[in-house]
Design a protein around this motif. Structure first.
Motif, short mmCIF file in Angstrom:
data_model
loop_
_atom_site.label_atom_id
_atom_site.label_comp_id
_atom_site.label_asym_id
_atom_site.label_seq_id
_atom_site.Cartn_x
_atom_site.Cartn_y
_atom_site.Cartn_z
N CYS A 228 0.80 -1.22 0.00
CA CYS A 228 0.00 0.00 0.00
C CYS A 228 0.84 1.28 0.00
O CYS A 228 0.59 2.18 -0.80
CB CYS A 228 -0.94 -0.03 1.20
N TYR A 229 1.82 1.39 0.90
CA TYR A 229 2.45 2.70 1.05
C TYR A 229 3.97 2.72 1.00
O TYR A 229 4.58 3.79 1.09
CB TYR A 229 1.98 3.37 2.36
N ARG A 230 4.63 1.58 0.85
CA ARG A 230 6.09 1.58 0.88
C ARG A 230 6.70 2.51 -0.18
O ARG A 230 7.70 3.19 0.06
CB ARG A 230 6.65 0.17 0.67
N ASP A 231 6.12 2.57 -1.35
CA ASP A 231 6.70 3.36 -2.44
C ASP A 231 6.20 4.80 -2.50
O ASP A 231 6.58 5.54 -3.40
CB ASP A 231 6.40 2.66 -3.78
N SER A 232 5.36 5.20 -1.56
CA SER A 232 4.81 6.55 -1.65
C SER A 232 4.98 7.38 -0.38
O SER A 232 4.95 8.61 -0.45
CB SER A 232 3.32 6.50 -2.00
N TRP A 233 5.18 6.76 0.77
CA TRP A 233 5.18 7.47 2.04
C TRP A 233 6.60 7.74 2.52
O TRP A 233 7.49 6.89 2.41
CB TRP A 233 4.44 6.67 3.10
N GLY A 234 6.83 8.96 3.03
CA GLY A 234 8.13 9.32 3.60
C GLY A 234 7.94 9.95 4.96
O GLY A 234 6.82 10.17 5.43
N PHE A 235 9.06 10.27 5.60
CA PHE A 235 9.02 10.83 6.95
C PHE A 235 10.08 11.93 7.06
O PHE A 235 11.23 11.73 6.68
CB PHE A 235 9.31 9.74 7.98
#
Length: 245
Positions: A228-235
């Motif tokens: 779901c989010y590994r390739d789109s979410w950052g911190f």
């Protein structure tokens, strides 16, 4: 198993509870406490790892933490005793969004806890209430590195991209004096630790509801991360000062 217990187990091997390695934490604290004798507040401190590391590194520093979890605060007290810093640490069992301190702080920390305030802007508003003149805020929150799927937005929330996030912060009267964008290595290490710690805890338990629920939670989280989010979410973590006043 309630969410707080699952989170506590999942963060056992990654106690800063955010996708940051030890060097990144150290540098963020160096920029947050340039003198080394500051008074520090952590809003949503959990097990207190940010404060414990700061206290251990800076022997003149004093710290306070606020959290709604009595179990996490008990862990923080025990760890402070073990590390020999308990005499400089005060912990409050309270809602961080409603906490009222009797004095101001040179550094206010809230990393990975923006959900408790309703997002990054209200987190900064809460920090501002506790900040001494000339003080700093150390905050960490998510952003979208790439356009997310609708499923990712539903799961994690309606973040902005990095540039928009910083524009909103500066428009709110803050100036970044240091920042760190978590690397792919840091992001993946955090997720592997989260799912792996929870799964290992479950596999060491006898058959029963806790074991089954922990394994299911680890499996669900791993699938959400990878699918779901590994390739789109950052911190991003920021050290901020007030632009004026």
């Amino acid at each position: 198993m309630d969410r707080q217990r699952i989170s506590r187990i999942a963060h056992a091997r990654h106690p800063v509870a955010s996708p940051l390695d030890d060097d990144s934490v150290r540098l963020l604290l160096e920029h947050g406490v340039p003198r080394g004798d500051e008074r520090v507040l952590d809003l949503g401190c959990g097990g207190g790892e940010w404060l414990l590391r700061a206290l251990a590194r800076y022997p003149r520093l004093r710290a306070e933490g606020v959290d709604v979890s009595e179990v996490s605060l008990a862990d923080a007290r025990a760890a402070a005793e073990e590390r020999g810093v308990a005499g400089r640490l005060v912990l409050h069992h309270a809602d961080a969004a409603e906490f009222a301190a009797p004095h101001a702080f040179d550094l206010v920390v809230s990393v990975g806890a923006a959900h408790a305030f309703g997002g990054l802007p209200p987190t900064l508003a809460a920090a501002r209430r506790h900040l001494a003149p000339g003080g700093r805020v150390l905050v960490g929150d998510g952003f979208w590195e790439r356009t997310p799927s609708a499923e990712a937005v539903e799961l994690l929330g309606d973040f902005a991209d990095l540039a928009t996030t910083l524009e909103r912060v500066t428009a709110d009267g803050w100036t970044p004096v240091h920042g760190h964008v978590s690397t792919r290595r840091e992001l993946d290490a955090y997720e592997w630790s989260w799912t792996g710690s929870l799964a290992s805890w479950a596999l060491d338990r006898p058959a029963g509801p806790d074991r089954d629920q922990a394994l299911a939670a680890a499996d669900a989280h791993r699938t959400e991360w990878l699918r779901c989010y590994r390739d789109s979410w950052g911190f991003v973590s920021l050290v901020l000062r007030r632009t004026a006043g």
